[in-house]
Write an enzyme that holds these catalytic residues in place. Structure first.
Site, PDB file in Angstrom:
ATOM      1  N   PRO A  45      44.998 -13.981  38.664  1.00  0.00           N
ATOM      2  CA  PRO A  45      45.433 -15.243  39.150  1.00  0.00           C
ATOM      3  C   PRO A  45      46.104 -15.359  40.555  1.00  0.00           C
ATOM      4  O   PRO A  45      46.119 -14.414  41.236  1.00  0.00           O
ATOM      5  CB  PRO A  45      46.874 -15.605  38.444  1.00  0.00           C
ATOM      6  CG  PRO A  45      46.646 -14.549  36.989  1.00  0.00           C
ATOM      7  CD  PRO A  45      45.991 -13.336  37.531  1.00  0.00           C
ATOM      8  N   GLU A  46      46.188 -16.470  41.064  1.00  0.00           N
ATOM      9  CA  GLU A  46      46.884 -16.979  42.262  1.00  0.00           C
ATOM     10  C   GLU A  46      48.178 -15.989  42.463  1.00  0.00           C
ATOM     11  O   GLU A  46      49.094 -15.660  41.586  1.00  0.00           O
ATOM     12  CB  GLU A  46      47.575 -18.187  42.327  1.00  0.00           C
ATOM     13  CG  GLU A  46      48.032 -18.919  43.756  1.00  0.00           C
ATOM     14  CD  GLU A  46      48.576 -19.972  43.729  1.00  0.00           C
ATOM     15  OE1 GLU A  46      48.810 -20.646  44.913  1.00  0.00           O
ATOM     16  OE2 GLU A  46      48.396 -20.886  42.679  1.00  0.00           O
ATOM     17  N   VAL A  47      48.067 -15.398  43.623  1.00  0.00           N
ATOM     18  CA  VAL A  47      49.195 -14.403  44.051  1.00  0.00           C
ATOM     19  C   VAL A  47      49.700 -13.622  43.116  1.00  0.00           C
ATOM     20  O   VAL A  47      50.922 -13.368  42.846  1.00  0.00           O
ATOM     21  CB  VAL A  47      50.183 -15.172  45.042  1.00  0.00           C
ATOM     22  CG1 VAL A  47      50.091 -15.725  46.170  1.00  0.00           C
ATOM     23  CG2 VAL A  47      51.156 -16.105  43.939  1.00  0.00           C
ATOM     24  N   ASN A 120      48.923 -16.942  51.328  1.00  0.00           N
ATOM     25  CA  ASN A 120      48.348 -16.955  50.001  1.00  0.00           C
ATOM     26  C   ASN A 120      46.735 -16.521  49.895  1.00  0.00           C
ATOM     27  O   ASN A 120      46.026 -17.593  50.479  1.00  0.00           O
ATOM     28  CB  ASN A 120      48.745 -18.331  49.230  1.00  0.00           C
ATOM     29  CG  ASN A 120      48.306 -18.434  47.763  1.00  0.00           C
ATOM     30  OD1 ASN A 120      47.292 -17.932  47.374  1.00  0.00           O
ATOM     31  ND2 ASN A 120      49.157 -19.326  47.325  1.00  0.00           N
ATOM     32  N   ALA A 196      48.561 -21.938  39.889  1.00  0.00           N
ATOM     33  CA  ALA A 196      49.802 -21.565  39.238  1.00  0.00           C
ATOM     34  C   ALA A 196      50.084 -23.026  38.499  1.00  0.00           C
ATOM     35  O   ALA A 196      51.229 -23.189  38.323  1.00  0.00           O
ATOM     36  CB  ALA A 196      50.900 -21.448  40.340  1.00  0.00           C
TER      37      ALA A 196
END
Length: 317
Positions: A45-47, A120, A196
């Site tokens: 996933p994101e970050v 990011n 997110a």
């Protein structure tokens, strides 16, 4: 040799936030688990490293910042990584050992100037262990702008693989139609959308992108709870009124006509798997090709500035 089928995996999990080693260990564990089940393209996933700090203000109000918030941010900065750097070498060794492609959301430290700015980012690792590319989020959303700088057009890669071209955008930059078009124009086949956003509207977004781009979409979100946060953060008390589950997930894989292939998965940690049939992509573009026969370049044109933006340029006098 081109492969017409590929098994992919979207990891729905979260590390202990602000803890680089926790994220590194979780990436190793989940990659091995997905590879044991036959996945060749594995998306985080994101970050994911070092986590998405949902609910934290870092002591920031309009016109003021707190000392405790600065310390929390420095802790976040210290748990971020250089790209390339020692951590990407570790990921490369893991990908090479298992023979997989890895796509990982990370917080990246600037290496060009002050080293203080964070981005990011999403990194792409090949099965030969090489760092194939990275993408920096073009516009952090809302309060994210206090944490992360803006990417530029130099990191909008679409990467050739034996099973098609992969690339993607992060969370709400997927709502930027011109950014999507820049990827479509590179012939993207597997569109990766780490996020997110666990709301129902996000599901409409990823299905629209798949149908618009006539591509597979792998959407990957964290499953995070209050237990994912270290209790000694200065801003930890800000989470008191929040539900125990802070991100319910919603990871899913969508086909090029906008139908779910797998997922969405909610309210638990897990891995969403699917075997993609790449022949479905040209089939889907029979009646709609957004940058091909269904485009009108005589009416609409897009210019993409792919030059890296630098605040300081050195020249020889």
């Amino acid at each position: 040799m081109n492969k017409r089928q590929i098994k992919v995996a979207a990891i729905q999990s979260a590390p202990l936030l602000f803890d680089k080693q926790s994220a590194m260990d979780r990436i190793d564990d989940k990659t091995r688990e997905a590879a044991r089940q036959g996945a060749e393209l594995i998306v985080f996933p994101e970050v994911f490293l070092p986590g998405y700090p949902r609910g934290l203000s870092f002591g920031a109000r309009v016109g003021s910042r707190t000392a405790g918030g600065r310390k929390d941010w420095e802790r976040y900065w210290a748990s971020s990584i250089d790209v390339p750097g020692p951590e990407t070498v570790v990921f490369g060794e893991l990908a090479k050992e298992l023979g997989v492609y890895l796509v990982i959301g990370v917080v990246e430290r600037d290496q060009d100037f002050s080293r203080a700015t964070l981005y990011n980012s999403v990194i792409y690792i090949g099965p030969d262990g090489r760092l194939l590319g990275k993408h920096r989020k073009l516009v952090p959303t809302g309060s994210e702008r206090l944490l992360w700088g803006q990417g530029d057009g130099s990191t909008l890669p679409v990467i050739d693989t034996p099973f098609g071209r992969i690339g993607g955008l992060i969370c709400w930059e997927n709502y930027m139609p011109l950014a999507r078009t820049a990827l479509y124009a590179q012939g993207i086949d597997i569109y990766i959308a780490p996020t997110a956003d666990a709301r129902d509207t996000w599901q409409a977004t990823i299905r629209h992108i798949a149908c618009e781009g006539r591509c597979f979409v792998i959407a990957c979100n964290q499953f995070a709870t209050k237990a994912s946060y270290p209790a000694d953060l200065d801003g930890y008390e800000e989470l008191e009124q929040d539900d125990e589950i802070l991100s319910r997930g919603g990871s899913a894989i969508v086909g090029p006509l906008g139908d779910y292939v797998a997922g969405p998965l909610y309210d638990e940690e897990g891995i969403v798997f699917a075997t993609l049939d790449l022949d479905e992509i040209p089939q889907s573009r029979f009646d709609f090709d957004v940058v091909g026969h269904y485009s009108r370049p005589d009416v609409f044109q897009l210019v993409v500035n792919e030059k890296k933006q630098e605040i300081v340029r050195k020249t020889e006098g």
